[in-house]
Design a protein around this motif. Sequence first.
Motif: not given
Length: 285
Positions: A3-8
Motif C-alpha cells: 500500500l502506498e501510504l505517502g509521507s508522515p
Amino acid sequence: MKLELGSPPESGDLYEAFINALIIAGAGSGTIKLYSSAVKDFLDFIRKDPRKVTSEDLNKWISSLLNRESKIRGDEVERRRAKSVTVRYYIIAVRRFLKWINVPVKPPIPKIKRREVKALDETQVLKILEACKRIKDKLIIRLLVDTGLRANELLSVLVRDVDINNNMIRVRNTKNGEERVVFFTDETKQMLKKYIKGRNPDDKLFNMTYDALYRKLKRLGKRIGIDLRPHILRHTFATLSLKRGMNVITLQKLLGHKDIKTTQMYTHLVLEDLRNEYLKVMSAK
C-alpha cells in the motif's frame, strides 16, 4: 501489504495519521483493525515519542507480548501457535509503522510452526449432512464446502449477493478487503432457492454470530465423532477441489489468497494422500 501510504506528518498524532493513511490507501478492515491494535499496544508500552524508539524498546515490547497470558480458545498447542501468530503479525505491523515514520529500527520477526491442516473426505462430508436436522444447518455445511468461504465471509453475505441463476455469490466483506466471487453446485442451488424465497434482499443470508456458528458446527461434528470447526470445511473445499482436478491458480482466486504459496500447502496434502494410497496398494502385493 503493498500500500502506498505517502509521507508522515511533521507534527501531530502519528498513530492517527498512520491509521488514516491506511484507510485512504484502501487497506482492508481486517488489516486496519490489526494495525490499529498492534501500534496502539506498542505505543502504550513504550510511552515515548516513536521517532526516538530504540532496538531495546522493541525487544522489551516483544518480550512482553510473548509473556502475556494467552486467551485463545483451544488446546495448549493451538493456543501457543495462535499466540505466536498474533505476535508475528503485531511485529510486522509495528515494523511497517516505524518504517513509515522513518525510524531505522527493524525488530526480529519470529517464525511460526505451520499449523496441521485437517480436511474431511467425501464420506465424512456426507455423514455431516445426514446429521443435519434443519435445512439451514445443511445449507451452511454445503455452502462452506462448495465455496471455501471463511466463516466470517459467509456470515457477511446478504441475500442480494446470491446470484441463483449463475450459481454465484459475490463476497464483499473479505479478509484482504478485495471483493471476489465464489460458486456453488446445482444441488445447493435448489436448497438456496427455497431458503431465500420471500426474503428481503438486504437481509443477511445467515443472521448469526461467529461464536454461534462455531458452536453449531461443533455440535454437528460431535454427532458423528468429528472435531468440526469452520476452517476445516474451508480446508475440505480446497483439498477436494485439487483432487478433482482444479488448478492451483483457480483455487487461489476462489479462496482469496494473496500469495499462491498459501494455496500450495494444499497440494502437499493431495500428494500425501497419493503417496499413502500408493504405499497401501504396493504393500499389498
